[in-house]
Motif scaffolding. Structure first.
Motif, PDB file in Angstrom:
ATOM      1  N   ALA A 150       0.815  -1.161  -0.106  1.00 13.90           N
ATOM      2  CA  ALA A 150      -0.035  -0.015  -0.261  1.00 13.90           C
ATOM      3  C   ALA A 150       0.773   1.288  -0.112  1.00 13.90           C
ATOM      4  CB  ALA A 150      -0.832   0.109   1.202  1.00 13.90           C
ATOM      5  N   GLY A 151       1.993   1.172   0.726  1.00 15.83           N
ATOM      6  CA  GLY A 151       2.816   2.414   0.786  1.00 15.83           C
ATOM      7  C   GLY A 151       3.624   2.492  -0.371  1.00 15.83           C
ATOM      8  N   ASP A 152       3.718   1.571  -1.314  1.00 23.13           N
ATOM      9  CA  ASP A 152       4.505   1.374  -2.252  1.00 23.13           C
ATOM     10  C   ASP A 152       3.561   2.055  -3.470  1.00 23.13           C
ATOM     11  OD1 ASP A 152       6.895   0.693  -4.114  1.00 23.13           O
ATOM     12  OD2 ASP A 152       5.825  -0.938  -4.970  1.00 23.13           O
ATOM     13  N   THR A 153       2.483   1.696  -3.384  1.00 26.88           N
ATOM     14  CA  THR A 153       1.347   2.124  -4.307  1.00 26.88           C
ATOM     15  C   THR A 153       1.234   3.633  -4.037  1.00 26.88           C
ATOM     16  OG1 THR A 153       0.501   0.043  -4.444  1.00 26.88           O
ATOM     17  CG2 THR A 153      -1.039   2.086  -5.133  1.00 26.88           C
ATOM     18  N   ARG A 154       1.075   4.091  -2.947  1.00 25.21           N
ATOM     19  CA  ARG A 154       0.984   5.647  -2.598  1.00 25.21           C
ATOM     20  C   ARG A 154       1.969   6.463  -3.258  1.00 25.21           C
ATOM     21  NH1 ARG A 154      -0.945   3.604   2.118  1.00 25.21           N
ATOM     22  NH2 ARG A 154       1.149   3.822   3.255  1.00 25.21           N
ATOM     23  N   ASN A 155       3.366   5.965  -2.793  1.00 23.27           N
ATOM     24  CA  ASN A 155       4.445   6.632  -3.617  1.00 23.27           C
ATOM     25  C   ASN A 155       4.542   6.548  -4.934  1.00 23.27           C
ATOM     26  OD1 ASN A 155       5.425   6.979  -0.824  1.00 23.27           O
ATOM     27  ND2 ASN A 155       6.636   4.963  -0.754  1.00 23.27           N
ATOM     28  N   PHE A 156       4.255   5.474  -5.761  1.00 25.79           N
ATOM     29  CA  PHE A 156       4.091   5.455  -7.178  1.00 25.79           C
ATOM     30  C   PHE A 156       3.027   6.580  -7.652  1.00 25.79           C
ATOM     31  CE2 PHE A 156       1.684   3.817 -10.676  1.00 25.79           C
ATOM     32  CZ  PHE A 156       2.673   4.001 -11.676  1.00 25.79           C
ATOM     33  N   ILE A 157       1.871   6.317  -7.114  1.00 22.75           N
ATOM     34  CA  ILE A 157       0.694   7.616  -7.348  1.00 22.75           C
ATOM     35  C   ILE A 157       1.385   8.890  -7.146  1.00 22.75           C
ATOM     36  CG2 ILE A 157      -1.662   8.409  -7.043  1.00 22.75           C
ATOM     37  CD1 ILE A 157      -2.282   5.349  -6.505  1.00 22.75           C
ATOM     38  N   ALA A 158       2.064   9.044  -6.132  1.00 19.40           N
ATOM     39  CA  ALA A 158       2.341  10.629  -5.778  1.00 19.40           C
ATOM     40  C   ALA A 158       3.394  10.941  -6.689  1.00 19.40           C
ATOM     41  CB  ALA A 158       3.174  10.625  -4.379  1.00 19.40           C
ATOM     42  N   ALA A 159       4.509   9.866  -7.120  1.00 21.59           N
ATOM     43  CA  ALA A 159       5.316  10.347  -8.146  1.00 21.59           C
ATOM     44  C   ALA A 159       4.747  10.448  -9.449  1.00 21.59           C
ATOM     45  CB  ALA A 159       6.498   9.087  -8.317  1.00 21.59           C
ATOM     46  N   VAL A 160       3.935   9.899  -9.968  1.00 23.94           N
ATOM     47  CA  VAL A 160       3.026  10.164 -11.032  1.00 23.94           C
ATOM     48  C   VAL A 160       2.177  11.409 -10.906  1.00 23.94           C
ATOM     49  CG1 VAL A 160       1.298   9.380 -12.700  1.00 23.94           C
ATOM     50  CG2 VAL A 160       2.974   7.719 -11.889  1.00 23.94           C
ATOM     51  N   ALA A 161       1.798  11.735  -9.735  1.00 22.94           N
ATOM     52  CA  ALA A 161       1.279  13.007  -9.790  1.00 22.94           C
ATOM     53  C   ALA A 161       2.200  14.236  -9.823  1.00 22.94           C
ATOM     54  CB  ALA A 161       0.315  13.242  -8.382  1.00 22.94           C
ATOM     55  N   ASP A 162       3.402  14.135  -9.209  1.00 19.19           N
ATOM     56  CA  ASP A 162       4.373  14.916  -9.349  1.00 19.19           C
ATOM     57  C   ASP A 162       4.930  15.319 -10.798  1.00 19.19           C
ATOM     58  OD1 ASP A 162       4.235  15.695  -6.790  1.00 19.19           O
ATOM     59  OD2 ASP A 162       5.692  14.366  -6.005  1.00 19.19           O
ATOM     60  N   GLN A 163       5.044  14.216 -11.535  1.00 18.15           N
ATOM     61  CA  GLN A 163       5.552  14.226 -12.955  1.00 18.15           C
ATOM     62  C   GLN A 163       4.427  15.111 -13.870  1.00 18.15           C
ATOM     63  OE1 GLN A 163       5.362  10.558 -15.013  1.00 18.15           O
ATOM     64  NE2 GLN A 163       6.868  11.258 -16.178  1.00 18.15           N
ATOM     65  N   PHE A 164       3.133  14.702 -13.650  1.00 17.54           N
ATOM     66  CA  PHE A 164       2.227  15.434 -14.400  1.00 17.54           C
ATOM     67  C   PHE A 164       1.923  16.770 -13.984  1.00 17.54           C
ATOM     68  CE2 PHE A 164      -2.283  17.041 -13.855  1.00 17.54           C
ATOM     69  CZ  PHE A 164      -2.859  16.733 -15.216  1.00 17.54           C
ATOM     70  N   LEU A 165       2.059  17.062 -12.675  1.00 20.58           N
ATOM     71  CA  LEU A 165       2.277  18.637 -12.233  1.00 20.58           C
ATOM     72  C   LEU A 165       3.218  19.362 -12.736  1.00 20.58           C
ATOM     73  CD1 LEU A 165       0.769  18.239  -8.530  1.00 20.58           C
ATOM     74  CD2 LEU A 165      -0.483  19.274 -10.535  1.00 20.58           C
ATOM     75  N   ALA A 166       4.414  18.640 -12.979  1.00 19.53           N
ATOM     76  CA  ALA A 166       5.569  19.533 -13.545  1.00 19.53           C
ATOM     77  C   ALA A 166       5.373  19.781 -14.889  1.00 19.53           C
ATOM     78  CB  ALA A 166       6.951  18.508 -13.465  1.00 19.53           C
ATOM     79  N   LYS A 167       4.385  19.056 -15.567  1.00 21.96           N
ATOM     80  CA  LYS A 167       4.148  19.678 -16.973  1.00 21.96           C
ATOM     81  C   LYS A 167       3.023  20.383 -16.914  1.00 21.96           C
ATOM     82  CE  LYS A 167       5.616  14.978 -18.959  1.00 21.96           C
ATOM     83  NZ  LYS A 167       5.232  13.619 -19.437  1.00 21.96           N
TER      84      LYS A 167
END
Length: 117
Positions: free
Chosen positions: A14-31
């Motif tokens: 669950a923690g790994d999934t949360r980190n993955f989703i947060a990383a994708v969100a940060d990538q999205f927000l950078a764009k």
């Protein structure tokens, strides 16, 4: 060797999934920096979490397709909760990934046609 109980392992996943989703969100927000303020990082993460969970429920196994869904959901909240869209993506005879690829092609064609008008 490290041994985890089933509960510990589930917490790790669950923690790994949360980190993955947060990383994708940060990538999205950078764009898309304009979305930092509105709707904000927390809302983008929540939308992406919904898309990720929904994608898994629909049978998606491809990470790139799940990421695409997360990006789409960040821009169009509720898109993958729509009954018609869910029906189309889970319709038998093709995988959800194949259907999403077709859905993407249709969207791109419609956007192109709208730009030509």
């Amino acid at each position: 060797m490290l041994k985890l109980t089933d509960s510990q392992y589930q917490q790790f996943l669950a923690g790994d999934t949360r980190n993955f989703i947060a990383a994708v969100a940060d990538q999205f927000l950078a764009k898309r920096p304009e979305m930092q303020a509105n709707p904000g990082r927390a809302e983008v993460i929540e939308r992406m979490q919904n898309a990720y969970n929904g994608g898994l429920k629909m049978g998606f196994t491809s990470t790139p397709h799940l990421v695409y869904m997360m990006y789409m959901e960040a821009d169009a909240p509720g898109l993958f909760e729509d009954e018609t869209v869910r029906y189309y993506l889970t319709k038998p005879t093709s995988t959800p990934e194949q259907r999403l690829d077709d859905f993407d092609a249709i969207l791109k064609l419609e956007i192109k046609r709208m730009g030509e008008k």
